[in-house]
Design a protein around this motif. Structure first.
Motif, PDB file in Angstrom:
ATOM      1  N   LYS A 271       5.501  86.247 -51.095  1.00 16.97           N
ATOM      2  CA  LYS A 271       5.616  86.685 -52.494  1.00 16.97           C
ATOM      3  C   LYS A 271       6.896  86.146 -53.116  1.00 16.97           C
ATOM      4  CE  LYS A 271       5.909  90.810 -55.429  1.00 16.97           C
ATOM      5  NZ  LYS A 271       4.972  90.280 -56.436  1.00 16.97           N
ATOM      6  N   LYS A 272       7.994  86.196 -52.360  1.00 13.73           N
ATOM      7  CA  LYS A 272       9.252  85.640 -52.866  1.00 13.73           C
ATOM      8  C   LYS A 272       9.113  84.141 -53.119  1.00 13.73           C
ATOM      9  CE  LYS A 272      12.128  88.890 -50.243  1.00 13.73           C
ATOM     10  NZ  LYS A 272      13.155  88.986 -49.180  1.00 13.73           N
ATOM     11  N   PHE A 273       8.464  83.457 -52.186  1.00 11.03           N
ATOM     12  CA  PHE A 273       8.308  82.014 -52.331  1.00 11.03           C
ATOM     13  C   PHE A 273       7.442  81.685 -53.545  1.00 11.03           C
ATOM     14  CE2 PHE A 273       5.877  78.141 -51.659  1.00 11.03           C
ATOM     15  CZ  PHE A 273       6.878  77.228 -51.392  1.00 11.03           C
TER      16      PHE A 273
ATOM     17  N   LEU B 105      18.424  76.205 -58.581  1.00  8.56           N
ATOM     18  CA  LEU B 105      18.432  77.547 -58.008  1.00  8.56           C
ATOM     19  C   LEU B 105      17.085  77.887 -57.382  1.00  8.56           C
ATOM     20  CD1 LEU B 105      19.645  80.361 -57.561  1.00  8.56           C
ATOM     21  CD2 LEU B 105      18.918  80.947 -59.882  1.00  8.56           C
ATOM     22  N   GLU B 106      16.014  77.672 -58.120  1.00 12.47           N
ATOM     23  CA  GLU B 106      14.690  78.035 -57.608  1.00 12.47           C
ATOM     24  C   GLU B 106      14.269  77.129 -56.451  1.00 12.47           C
ATOM     25  OE1 GLU B 106      13.506  80.747 -58.509  1.00 12.47           O
ATOM     26  OE2 GLU B 106      14.826  81.073 -60.231  1.00 12.47           O
TER      27      GLU B 106
ATOM     28  N   ALA C 258       8.600  79.411 -56.597  1.00 13.55           N
ATOM     29  CA  ALA C 258       7.872  78.168 -56.852  1.00 13.55           C
ATOM     30  C   ALA C 258       7.373  78.107 -58.291  1.00 13.55           C
ATOM     31  CB  ALA C 258       6.701  78.041 -55.881  1.00 13.55           C
ATOM     32  N   TRP C 259       6.908  79.243 -58.823  1.00 17.56           N
ATOM     33  CA  TRP C 259       6.444  79.256 -60.213  1.00 17.56           C
ATOM     34  C   TRP C 259       7.579  78.963 -61.186  1.00 17.56           C
ATOM     35  CZ3 TRP C 259       3.155  78.749 -63.906  1.00 17.56           C
ATOM     36  CH2 TRP C 259       3.383  79.324 -65.144  1.00 17.56           C
ATOM     37  N   ARG C 260       8.716  79.577 -60.970  1.00 15.45           N
ATOM     38  CA  ARG C 260       9.843  79.349 -61.868  1.00 15.45           C
ATOM     39  C   ARG C 260      10.360  77.910 -61.733  1.00 15.45           C
ATOM     40  NH1 ARG C 260      13.310  84.829 -62.794  1.00 15.45           N
ATOM     41  NH2 ARG C 260      11.605  86.310 -62.567  1.00 15.45           N
ATOM     42  N   PHE C 261      10.359  77.399 -60.516  1.00 18.21           N
ATOM     43  CA  PHE C 261      10.773  76.006 -60.339  1.00 18.21           C
ATOM     44  C   PHE C 261       9.839  75.066 -61.090  1.00 18.21           C
ATOM     45  CE2 PHE C 261       9.907  72.055 -58.023  1.00 18.21           C
ATOM     46  CZ  PHE C 261      11.143  71.433 -58.112  1.00 18.21           C
TER      47      PHE C 261
ATOM     48  N   PHE D 233      23.542  73.216 -56.842  1.00 21.98           N
ATOM     49  CA  PHE D 233      23.360  74.287 -57.828  1.00 21.98           C
ATOM     50  C   PHE D 233      24.702  74.871 -58.250  1.00 21.98           C
ATOM     51  CE2 PHE D 233      23.390  78.962 -58.092  1.00 21.98           C
ATOM     52  CZ  PHE D 233      22.848  79.104 -59.358  1.00 21.98           C
ATOM     53  N   THR D 234      25.583  75.120 -57.286  1.00 25.48           N
ATOM     54  CA  THR D 234      26.901  75.676 -57.611  1.00 25.48           C
ATOM     55  C   THR D 234      27.666  74.756 -58.551  1.00 25.48           C
ATOM     56  OG1 THR D 234      26.968  76.788 -55.459  1.00 25.48           O
ATOM     57  CG2 THR D 234      29.049  76.556 -56.645  1.00 25.48           C
ATOM     58  N   ALA D 235      27.633  73.452 -58.252  1.00 27.88           N
ATOM     59  CA  ALA D 235      28.353  72.494 -59.094  1.00 27.88           C
ATOM     60  C   ALA D 235      27.756  72.429 -60.498  1.00 27.88           C
ATOM     61  CB  ALA D 235      28.326  71.112 -58.438  1.00 27.88           C
ATOM     62  N   VAL D 236      26.427  72.372 -60.580  1.00 25.31           N
ATOM     63  CA  VAL D 236      25.779  72.284 -61.889  1.00 25.31           C
ATOM     64  C   VAL D 236      25.949  73.583 -62.671  1.00 25.31           C
ATOM     65  CG1 VAL D 236      23.561  72.001 -63.052  1.00 25.31           C
ATOM     66  CG2 VAL D 236      24.144  70.545 -61.120  1.00 25.31           C
ATOM     67  N   PHE D 237      25.857  74.725 -61.986  1.00 28.83           N
ATOM     68  CA  PHE D 237      26.005  76.011 -62.669  1.00 28.83           C
ATOM     69  C   PHE D 237      27.389  76.148 -63.276  1.00 28.83           C
ATOM     70  CE2 PHE D 237      27.105  80.463 -62.974  1.00 28.83           C
ATOM     71  CZ  PHE D 237      25.976  81.044 -63.496  1.00 28.83           C
TER      72      PHE D 237
END
Length: 395
Positions: free
Chosen positions: A127-129, A242-243, A133-136, A265-269
């Motif tokens: 469910k988490k995946f 992130l996703e 995946a949908w948000r990505f 992600f950390t660098a881009v965020f």
């Protein structure tokens, strides 16, 4: 009352009227009624997400090795189940004593049953995946489409173009659809907020979604479309990484890929939301916009919403900073935004720590301490050593 809401001084700079906006062609002017199109689109996103999570996400998860953990089910108990469903998942001490008399169990058995029952309701890995995946999928498509819509616009390269001849600026159809799809997506997140996985920053997520919906709606009606498209594109850039990091984190054997994505992600965020967003976007709306008009109600309201988003950026940046030391030392086991009900202590108790369940009984499963830690054995050892020392001294 409705006429007061649409007073010109709320939405337009001083000296500009709604009649001035009529100089734009009907297809080039944003109308408030256009926002109604986001409602059926939001329902369409809900349906599309159901289809994606049902048919597309499972094979993707199998390719990445996503597996659900085995969970010990709580023993059937109608009275405890009724209390769990109607009154709460965490009984107070008085509730525990009352349930002891109703069910004929001791306190430890009642507390262990609720631990198992809460553990049973935790969201599974698949469910988490599927959610990640949908948000990505959406963020990747939205970022690619948004970049294609903006790469050839003058305000993408020169921020002062956002306010040239404002608010009488023609709207292109591609920017209209970009706005409507983004607005519909965040409306769909609000529609499913009660069934999605709840994390520690659940309240902040709700505030973020509401602020985003208000920001998109107001900026569309006030024709802040140029700066609004830049805000949407900037936010989607970090959400993709992130996703994707979450997706590989839920799989097995992808630790190095997940670590690389986390670093990116950390660098881009930090670069996009703590550097570019305040120094470019907010500076544009606060300072550069005053070169074209004097502050009015819409100016203050729009910037307040941007400040709310920036405050959330700082909140999430703190969570990321708390993860960085664990990441470098190799002790990063879960996201700081992990599920609200994911309690490490309960997992240890349930999966092999203090309690084991057989039938309808929950019995303690104490582990005997090693003999080397026994006080009696230590005393005997020290006494023997002292006798040997005395004999050596006597000789």
């Amino acid at each position: 009352m409705l006429a007061d809401v649409w007073r010109e001084e709320y939405w337009l700079p001083a000296g500009v009227t709604w009649e001035d906006m009529d100089r734009l062609a009907p297809s080039e002017r944003p109308y408030p009624r256009d926002l109604l199109a986001a409602l059926p689109l939001a329902l369409g996103f809900v349906l599309l997400r159901y289809i994606f999570e049902r048919f597309c996400a499972p094979p993707m998860g199998r390719c990445l090795g996503v597996r659900n953990r085995l969970r010990a089910p709580a023993a059937p108990s109608p009275k405890l189940e009724s209390f769990y469903a109607q009154q709460g998942t965490r009984p107070t001490q008085s509730d525990v004593h009352r349930l002891m008399s109703l069910c004929g169990k001791n306190q430890r058995q009642i507390e262990s049953w609720f631990r198992l029952r809460r553990h049973q309701d935790k969201p599974c890995q698949t469910k988490k995946f599927a959610e990640a995946a949908w948000r990505f999928f959406f963020y990747a498509v939205a970022f690619a489409g948004g970049l294609a819509c903006l790469i050839d616009t003058p305000w993408f390269w020169d921020r002062r173009e956002c306010w040239r001849q404002y608010p009488i600026q023609p709207m292109q159809r591609r920017h209209y659809w970009y706005y409507m799809l983004e607005l519909a997506f965040y409306c769909s997140l609000l529609l499913r907020i009660s069934v999605d996985i709840k994390r520690k920053d659940f309240k902040e997520q709700v505030i973020h979604h509401l602020a985003t919906v208000f920001l998109l709606s107001f900026s569309y009606c006030a024709n802040y479309i140029r700066i609004g498209t830049l805000v949407m594109l900037l936010h989607d850039s970090a959400d993709i990484l992130l996703e994707s990091a979450k997706m590989f984190n839920y799989g097995s054997g992808w630790k190095k890929v997940c670590d690389v994505l986390f670093v990116l992600f950390t660098a881009v965020f930090f670069g996009s939301r703590l550097v570019i967003f305040p120094s470019k976007i907010i500076h544009t709306t606060l300072v550069l916009s005053m070169e074209a008009f004097q502050p009015f109600f819409g100016y203050y309201f729009f910037n307040i919403l941007l400040m709310v988003l920036q405050g959330l950026h700082v909140f999430w940046a703190v969570l990321i900073l708390r993860m960085v030391p664990k990441f470098w030392t190799g002790k990063l086991e879960k996201d700081e935004r992990s599920d609200e009900d994911s309690e490490l202590e309960e997992d240890k108790d349930v999966q092999g720590g203090k309690y084991s369940q057989t039938g309808n009984e929950v019995t303690p499963n104490y582990k005997l301490p090693p003999l080397s830690n026994s006080c009696v054995l230590n005393n005997l050892t020290h006494r023997r050593a002292s006798i040997v020392d005395r004999m050596r001294k006597a000789q």
